[in-house]
Write a protein that holds these residues in place. Structure first.
Motif, PDB file in Angstrom:
ATOM      1  N   PRO A 102      30.663   4.453  -1.680  1.00 15.61           N
ATOM      2  CA  PRO A 102      30.430   4.573  -0.240  1.00 15.61           C
ATOM      3  C   PRO A 102      29.023   5.052   0.108  1.00 15.61           C
ATOM      4  N   ALA A 103      28.485   5.979  -0.674  1.00 17.28           N
ATOM      5  CA  ALA A 103      27.134   6.455  -0.386  1.00 17.28           C
ATOM      6  C   ALA A 103      26.103   5.353  -0.603  1.00 17.28           C
ATOM      7  N   GLN A 104      26.252   4.562  -1.665  1.00 20.03           N
ATOM      8  CA  GLN A 104      25.311   3.469  -1.906  1.00 20.03           C
ATOM      9  C   GLN A 104      25.411   2.399  -0.828  1.00 20.03           C
ATOM     10  N   ALA A 105      26.636   2.069  -0.400  1.00 20.80           N
ATOM     11  CA  ALA A 105      26.790   1.084   0.674  1.00 20.80           C
ATOM     12  C   ALA A 105      26.184   1.595   1.981  1.00 20.80           C
ATOM     13  N   PHE A 106      26.371   2.878   2.273  1.00 20.06           N
ATOM     14  CA  PHE A 106      25.785   3.453   3.487  1.00 20.06           C
ATOM     15  C   PHE A 106      24.265   3.435   3.412  1.00 20.06           C
ATOM     16  N   ASP A 107      23.702   3.800   2.264  1.00 21.75           N
ATOM     17  CA  ASP A 107      22.247   3.794   2.124  1.00 21.75           C
ATOM     18  C   ASP A 107      21.691   2.387   2.276  1.00 21.75           C
ATOM     19  N   THR A 108      22.406   1.385   1.774  1.00 20.98           N
ATOM     20  CA  THR A 108      21.950   0.001   1.920  1.00 20.98           C
ATOM     21  C   THR A 108      21.939  -0.420   3.378  1.00 20.98           C
ATOM     22  N   LEU A 109      23.006  -0.093   4.098  1.00 24.93           N
ATOM     23  CA  LEU A 109      23.053  -0.423   5.527  1.00 24.93           C
ATOM     24  C   LEU A 109      21.979   0.321   6.293  1.00 24.93           C
ATOM     25  N   PRO A 115      15.055   1.041  10.419  1.00 21.63           N
ATOM     26  CA  PRO A 115      13.704   0.841  10.982  1.00 21.63           C
ATOM     27  C   PRO A 115      13.696   0.000  12.246  1.00 21.63           C
ATOM     28  N   ALA A 116      14.461  -1.093  12.256  1.00 17.47           N
ATOM     29  CA  ALA A 116      14.494  -1.931  13.457  1.00 17.47           C
ATOM     30  C   ALA A 116      15.189  -1.234  14.613  1.00 17.47           C
ATOM     31  N   LEU A 117      16.219  -0.453  14.321  1.00 12.60           N
ATOM     32  CA  LEU A 117      16.938   0.243  15.392  1.00 12.60           C
ATOM     33  C   LEU A 117      16.066   1.308  16.051  1.00 12.60           C
ATOM     34  N   VAL A 118      15.224   1.986  15.294  1.00 13.04           N
ATOM     35  CA  VAL A 118      14.333   2.979  15.882  1.00 13.04           C
ATOM     36  C   VAL A 118      13.365   2.310  16.863  1.00 13.04           C
ATOM     37  N   ARG A 119      12.830   1.153  16.492  1.00  9.70           N
ATOM     38  CA  ARG A 119      11.924   0.441  17.401  1.00  9.70           C
ATOM     39  C   ARG A 119      12.656  -0.042  18.650  1.00  9.70           C
ATOM     40  N   ALA A 131      14.288   8.194  20.269  1.00 10.81           N
ATOM     41  CA  ALA A 131      14.648   6.991  19.520  1.00 10.81           C
ATOM     42  C   ALA A 131      15.109   7.345  18.112  1.00 10.81           C
ATOM     43  N   ARG A 132      14.348   8.223  17.425  1.00 17.96           N
ATOM     44  CA  ARG A 132      14.760   8.634  16.079  1.00 17.96           C
ATOM     45  C   ARG A 132      16.076   9.412  16.113  1.00 17.96           C
ATOM     46  N   GLU A 133      16.233  10.276  17.108  1.00 15.67           N
ATOM     47  CA  GLU A 133      17.460  11.056  17.202  1.00 15.67           C
ATOM     48  C   GLU A 133      18.666  10.159  17.467  1.00 15.67           C
ATOM     49  N   SER A 134      18.491   9.134  18.298  1.00 16.26           N
ATOM     50  CA  SER A 134      19.602   8.230  18.604  1.00 16.26           C
ATOM     51  C   SER A 134      20.073   7.495  17.360  1.00 16.26           C
ATOM     52  N   VAL A 135      19.134   7.011  16.569  1.00 17.06           N
ATOM     53  CA  VAL A 135      19.506   6.281  15.357  1.00 17.06           C
ATOM     54  C   VAL A 135      20.166   7.211  14.348  1.00 17.06           C
ATOM     55  N   GLU A 136      19.633   8.423  14.196  1.00 13.12           N
ATOM     56  CA  GLU A 136      20.236   9.368  13.257  1.00 13.12           C
ATOM     57  C   GLU A 136      21.649   9.760  13.688  1.00 13.12           C
ATOM     58  N   ARG A 137      21.865   9.998  14.977  1.00 11.80           N
ATOM     59  CA  ARG A 137      23.200  10.347  15.450  1.00 11.80           C
ATOM     60  C   ARG A 137      24.167   9.184  15.244  1.00 11.80           C
ATOM     61  N   ALA A 138      23.688   7.958  15.476  1.00 12.13           N
ATOM     62  CA  ALA A 138      24.558   6.796  15.284  1.00 12.13           C
ATOM     63  C   ALA A 138      24.981   6.662  13.827  1.00 12.13           C
ATOM     64  N   PHE A 139      24.048   6.856  12.900  1.00 14.95           N
ATOM     65  CA  PHE A 139      24.392   6.743  11.490  1.00 14.95           C
ATOM     66  C   PHE A 139      25.202   7.948  11.013  1.00 14.95           C
ATOM     67  N   GLN A 140      24.984   9.113  11.588  1.00 18.29           N
ATOM     68  CA  GLN A 140      25.835  10.254  11.238  1.00 18.29           C
ATOM     69  C   GLN A 140      27.282   9.999  11.650  1.00 18.29           C
ATOM     70  N   LEU A 141      27.469   9.430  12.834  1.00 18.75           N
ATOM     71  CA  LEU A 141      28.819   9.084  13.270  1.00 18.75           C
ATOM     72  C   LEU A 141      29.400   7.978  12.399  1.00 18.75           C
ATOM     73  N   MET A 266       3.911  -1.756  17.114  1.00 22.90           N
ATOM     74  CA  MET A 266       2.650  -1.036  17.207  1.00 22.90           C
ATOM     75  C   MET A 266       2.834   0.478  17.133  1.00 22.90           C
ATOM     76  N   GLN A 267       4.036   0.961  17.419  1.00 21.02           N
ATOM     77  CA  GLN A 267       4.276   2.400  17.392  1.00 21.02           C
ATOM     78  C   GLN A 267       4.615   2.871  15.973  1.00 21.02           C
ATOM     79  N   ARG A 268       4.172   4.056  15.648  1.00 20.22           N
ATOM     80  CA  ARG A 268       4.456   4.645  14.336  1.00 20.22           C
ATOM     81  C   ARG A 268       5.800   5.359  14.402  1.00 20.22           C
ATOM     82  N   LEU A 269       6.817   4.613  14.140  1.00 20.57           N
ATOM     83  CA  LEU A 269       8.183   5.132  14.226  1.00 20.57           C
ATOM     84  C   LEU A 269       8.794   5.092  12.839  1.00 20.57           C
ATOM     85  N   ARG A 270       9.187   6.239  12.353  1.00 18.22           N
ATOM     86  CA  ARG A 270       9.775   6.342  11.021  1.00 18.22           C
ATOM     87  C   ARG A 270      11.138   6.999  11.124  1.00 18.22           C
ATOM     88  N   ALA A 271      12.053   6.473  10.373  1.00 21.00           N
ATOM     89  CA  ALA A 271      13.401   7.044  10.335  1.00 21.00           C
ATOM     90  C   ALA A 271      13.517   8.001   9.156  1.00 21.00           C
TER      91      ALA A 271
END
Length: 363
Positions: A102-109, A115-119, A131-141, A266-271
């Motif tokens: 499960p951890a490997q499948a989650f990391d792959t997803l 990266p695309a979701l943050v943009r 934007a970064r917080e939204s993506v992190e909360r979505a993946f935490q859920l 163009m924005q420097r957005l990192r997850a």
């Protein structure tokens, strides 16, 4: 006038097998059919079905891939008499690839979508941290509900919908961080496009991003925004009209798609890293679990205290004062009766002619 039947298509798993057998990517198939890569991904998962000219082009491409695989058989030499007499070697067992944890499948997803979701979340909100917080909360859920997400037909769509919902939540306006605007993009054209996007209502902004930015078709956009197809079409038309009124050069949907991609890239957005997200999800789950246990213990303690201090028998309340029987009620003074007059006269007479009183005398 009769309607021609739809072109038959193989099952979704067979479509993916034919593509992978010819070593083609989803982007290459999408370029040959003339659609977005996400649309090909939806066709292969069975979430949507192509229609019209896209269906015919996709069916002809799959038929071509199937014919190419059938026309290239493996040639073998005729067995010699000596080879016929010798026993055939036993076939090697196929190597079974180990299943992902499960951890490997989650990391792959996460590596594929984050990266695309943050943009995309940046285009929705205009704020990098949100934007970064939204993506992190979505993946935490998603990690908390991983058995459900892993069995979903489109895990990437599940996470994207959750991230969009969190990013567009109206409660962010009450946060102290929301009161301070972030620096806008450096280019004037990027600032103008971002200002137009942020002026759109949230439903129109989300519909425009999904259709012209991500590349979903109209039914997929309607399903993800939980709206009907006509309502989604109206939102898309109004959003395009608003953008074209401010930026006439973006009236072409293809040009708008390219500008949205350029503005996001163009924005420097990192997850964050996948282990960090999983650790944060587990820490949040432990916190809420402990909070629920503490509330349950407090409720049990208050109930036990109430049972301990509550009376064991019923004590009726003290009633109010009652009247004493046998005492005549008090009445106001009035005229005397004949008997009362006679008694009064007798008393007056005896007072005047009564017995002499004893008077002490000094000796």
């Amino acid at each position: 006038m009769t309607q021609s039947p739809a072109t038959p298509l193989p099952p979704p798993k067979e479509r993916r097998r034919l593509r992978e057998a010819r070593s083609l990517t989803q982007a290459q198939v999408a370029a040959r059919v003339g659609v977005a890569p996400s649309t090909v991904r939806a066709w292969e998962t069975g979430r949507t079905t192509p229609r019209g000219r896209n269906r015919e082009a996709y069916a002809s491409l799959l038929a071509e891939l199937a014919s190419e695989g059938a026309d290239s058989p493996v040639r073998t030499k005729a067995p010699s008499p000596e080879a016929e007499q010798a026993p055939a070697p036993a076939p090697e067992p196929a190597r079974v690839q180990p299943a992902l944890t499960p951890a490997q499948a989650f990391d792959t997803l996460y590596a594929f979508c984050a990266p695309a979701l943050v943009r995309q979340a940046y285009l929705l909100t205009g704020r990098r941290e949100l934007a970064r917080e939204s993506v992190e909360r979505a993946f935490q859920l998603a990690w908390q509900r991983w058995p459900e997400v892993a069995r979903d037909r489109d895990p990437a769509g599940w996470v994207r919908a959750t991230a969009y919902e969190y990013a567009l939540s109206p409660w962010h306006r009450f946060r102290p961080r929301h009161r301070h605007p972030e620096p806008p993009p450096a280019e004037a054209a990027d600032r103008a496009l971002l200002d137009v996007l942020l002026e759109l209502p949230p439903p129109q902004r989300r519909t425009l991003l999904l259709y012209d930015g991500v590349g979903l078709d109209l039914p997929e956009t309607a399903a993800e925004t939980e709206a009907s197809t006509p309502a989604t079409a109206n939102r898309l038309l109004h959003a395009r009209e608003a953008v074209a009124a401010r930026l006439p050069e973006l009236s072409d949907p293809a040009r708008l798609h390219l500008r949205l991609a350029e503005l996001a890239s163009m924005q420097r957005l990192r997850a964050a890293k996948p282990p960090t997200v999983r650790t944060g999800s587990e820490r949040r789950a432990r916190f809420w679990t402990r909070a629920a246990i503490a509330c349950t213990v407090a409720l049990i303690g208050s109930t036990a205290l109430t049972l301990r201090t509550a009376p064991t028998h019923y004590e009726p309340p003290v009633p109010p004062g009652e009247k004493v029987r046998g005492v005549p009620p008090r009445v106001a003074p009035g005229s005397l009766s004949e008997r009362e007059r006679e008694l009064r006269a007798k008393l007056r007479e005896e007072t005047v002619s009564g017995p002499e009183r004893l008077v002490p005398q000094a000796r």
